[in-house]
Design a protein around this motif. Sequence first.
Motif, PDB file in Angstrom:
ATOM      1  N   PHE A 154      -2.343 -10.539 -24.474  1.00 24.92           N
ATOM      2  CA  PHE A 154      -2.524 -12.087 -24.922  1.00 24.92           C
ATOM      3  C   PHE A 154      -3.366 -11.809 -26.148  1.00 24.92           C
ATOM      4  CE2 PHE A 154      -5.185 -10.521 -21.524  1.00 24.92           C
ATOM      5  CZ  PHE A 154      -6.624 -10.817 -21.989  1.00 24.92           C
ATOM      6  N   ASP A 155      -3.531 -13.205 -26.607  1.00 20.98           N
ATOM      7  CA  ASP A 155      -4.612 -13.657 -27.678  1.00 20.98           C
ATOM      8  C   ASP A 155      -5.657 -14.207 -27.245  1.00 20.98           C
ATOM      9  OD1 ASP A 155      -2.934 -12.277 -29.838  1.00 20.98           O
ATOM     10  OD2 ASP A 155      -1.729 -14.171 -30.166  1.00 20.98           O
ATOM     11  N   TYR A 156      -6.729 -13.798 -27.321  1.00 22.99           N
ATOM     12  CA  TYR A 156      -8.135 -14.545 -26.823  1.00 22.99           C
ATOM     13  C   TYR A 156      -8.947 -14.917 -27.871  1.00 22.99           C
ATOM     14  CZ  TYR A 156     -11.560 -15.276 -23.216  1.00 22.99           C
ATOM     15  OH  TYR A 156     -12.291 -15.889 -22.177  1.00 22.99           O
ATOM     16  N   ALA A 157      -9.427 -16.200 -27.697  1.00 23.06           N
ATOM     17  CA  ALA A 157     -10.398 -16.888 -28.468  1.00 23.06           C
ATOM     18  C   ALA A 157     -11.593 -16.638 -28.016  1.00 23.06           C
ATOM     19  CB  ALA A 157     -10.023 -18.363 -28.786  1.00 23.06           C
ATOM     20  N   ASP A 158     -12.733 -16.256 -28.446  1.00 21.46           N
ATOM     21  CA  ASP A 158     -14.174 -16.402 -27.736  1.00 21.46           C
ATOM     22  C   ASP A 158     -14.787 -17.870 -28.213  1.00 21.46           C
ATOM     23  OD1 ASP A 158     -14.938 -16.677 -30.624  1.00 21.46           O
ATOM     24  OD2 ASP A 158     -15.412 -14.446 -30.490  1.00 21.46           O
ATOM     25  N   ALA A 201      -3.585 -17.246 -25.219  1.00 21.77           N
ATOM     26  CA  ALA A 201      -2.354 -17.680 -26.057  1.00 21.77           C
ATOM     27  C   ALA A 201      -1.578 -16.478 -25.904  1.00 21.77           C
ATOM     28  CB  ALA A 201      -2.696 -17.998 -27.367  1.00 21.77           C
ATOM     29  N   ASN A 202      -0.105 -16.797 -25.843  1.00 22.38           N
ATOM     30  CA  ASN A 202       0.943 -15.939 -26.107  1.00 22.38           C
ATOM     31  C   ASN A 202       0.705 -14.723 -24.990  1.00 22.38           C
ATOM     32  OD1 ASN A 202       1.874 -16.922 -28.591  1.00 22.38           O
ATOM     33  ND2 ASN A 202       0.237 -15.991 -29.654  1.00 22.38           N
ATOM     34  N   LEU A 203       0.383 -15.301 -23.784  1.00 24.41           N
ATOM     35  CA  LEU A 203       0.392 -14.270 -22.496  1.00 24.41           C
ATOM     36  C   LEU A 203       1.669 -13.922 -22.250  1.00 24.41           C
ATOM     37  CD1 LEU A 203      -1.550 -13.430 -20.099  1.00 24.41           C
ATOM     38  CD2 LEU A 203      -1.124 -15.324 -18.834  1.00 24.41           C
ATOM     39  N   ARG A 204       1.607 -12.454 -21.894  1.00 23.18           N
ATOM     40  CA  ARG A 204       2.993 -11.771 -21.848  1.00 23.18           C
ATOM     41  C   ARG A 204       2.535 -10.646 -20.427  1.00 23.18           C
ATOM     42  NH1 ARG A 204       2.346 -12.164 -26.851  1.00 23.18           N
ATOM     43  NH2 ARG A 204       1.645 -10.103 -26.916  1.00 23.18           N
ATOM     44  N   ILE A 205       3.561 -10.583 -19.779  1.00 20.47           N
ATOM     45  CA  ILE A 205       3.410  -9.449 -18.798  1.00 20.47           C
ATOM     46  C   ILE A 205       4.178  -8.118 -19.531  1.00 20.47           C
ATOM     47  CG2 ILE A 205       4.135  -8.433 -16.608  1.00 20.47           C
ATOM     48  CD1 ILE A 205       3.897 -11.290 -15.490  1.00 20.47           C
ATOM     49  N   GLU A 206       3.667  -7.077 -19.540  1.00 21.28           N
ATOM     50  CA  GLU A 206       4.098  -5.862 -20.007  1.00 21.28           C
ATOM     51  C   GLU A 206       4.882  -4.981 -18.829  1.00 21.28           C
ATOM     52  OE1 GLU A 206       1.285  -3.574 -22.177  1.00 21.28           O
ATOM     53  OE2 GLU A 206       0.859  -5.134 -23.732  1.00 21.28           O
ATOM     54  N   GLU A 207       5.831  -4.210 -19.558  1.00 21.19           N
ATOM     55  CA  GLU A 207       6.377  -3.510 -18.358  1.00 21.19           C
ATOM     56  C   GLU A 207       5.813  -2.237 -17.826  1.00 21.19           C
ATOM     57  OE1 GLU A 207       9.474  -3.753 -17.455  1.00 21.19           O
ATOM     58  OE2 GLU A 207       9.742  -5.536 -18.517  1.00 21.19           O
ATOM     59  N   GLU A 208       4.678  -1.961 -18.755  1.00 24.99           N
ATOM     60  CA  GLU A 208       3.672  -0.706 -18.191  1.00 24.99           C
ATOM     61  C   GLU A 208       2.967  -1.233 -16.980  1.00 24.99           C
ATOM     62  OE1 GLU A 208       0.270   2.088 -19.887  1.00 24.99           O
ATOM     63  OE2 GLU A 208       1.341   0.556 -21.216  1.00 24.99           O
TER      64      GLU A 208
END
Length: 310
Positions: A154-158, A201-208
């Motif tokens: 994901f992208d993370y905003a502080d 933002a752009n949260l995704r589950i990876e295959e790993e």
Amino acid sequence: MKLERLISIIMILLDKERISAQALAELFEVSPRTIYRDIDAIDRAGIPVRSTSGVGGGFEIMPKYKIDKQFFSTADLSTILMGLSGLSTMMGGDELINALVKVKGVIPAEKAKDIELKANHVHIDLSSWMGNRNIKPHMELIKKALQEQKLLSFDYADRHGTKTARRAEPYQLVLKSSHWYCQGYCLKRKAFRLFKLTRLANLRIEEESFLPRAFQTPQLEFNDELASLQTKINIRIHHSIMDRVLDFCDYEDFLPEDPEHYVVQFPFIENDYYYNILLSFGNKCQCLGPSSIRKEMKRRIDELARLYES
């Protein structure tokens, strides 16, 4: 979801004389190690589970403590229903529906009306009035990643708005002060971090997949640290914002000044967060002192006013 699985295991143990860890693991599609942790949690909750080894071995509720529908008191069942109903406002899905159905299934008919009445005494709604609509979709993705032990990216905003790309091992969903967080091990920072869901933002589950490491419980209590940093300042407020100010201090801190105003001893730390709280009260609040805080408030208000001069 662990809660639904624990309830299901209890129901199975009630129906069967004995069942093996491997059979439970295959049934719930988890590892035997996870089942052993679940059994330990059930045992700590006061339901004594006995383990036998060898051929035909497995788990069983100790015969002398075999429970039935009378095991749960009216208060117990009301509390369980309140908690599950509150979670269902934010965390939907078949797991919670099944858990609610199973709990209702152990309610004796003669107690059903009384339990329903008591469960309705408190209504818990964890959803926000308005705001970020990605919270529930994010929670569903994180729940799935937790169950499958998959990495998240994901992208993370502080808090300053700086965005960075992150990959993390998820370990826990946390609700603290009406905000949802994910406690995970950040592969970029090489440490456990608490990620606020509204900043994802752009949260995704990876295959790993990942092998769980020793879990580090997030620090969620800062009362002692805050008490050592806070000082009391005097503010004058209009009665119309009294309920908002009560979110930060006690009613004993309010001194009536006239029919419409109070002088309040307000807990304060000299940082942006606390100055922004005072500014959020608008013209319904005036800082009376100390003079250094009052001077800084004026500087910030002047700076804000300059944004609108052109």
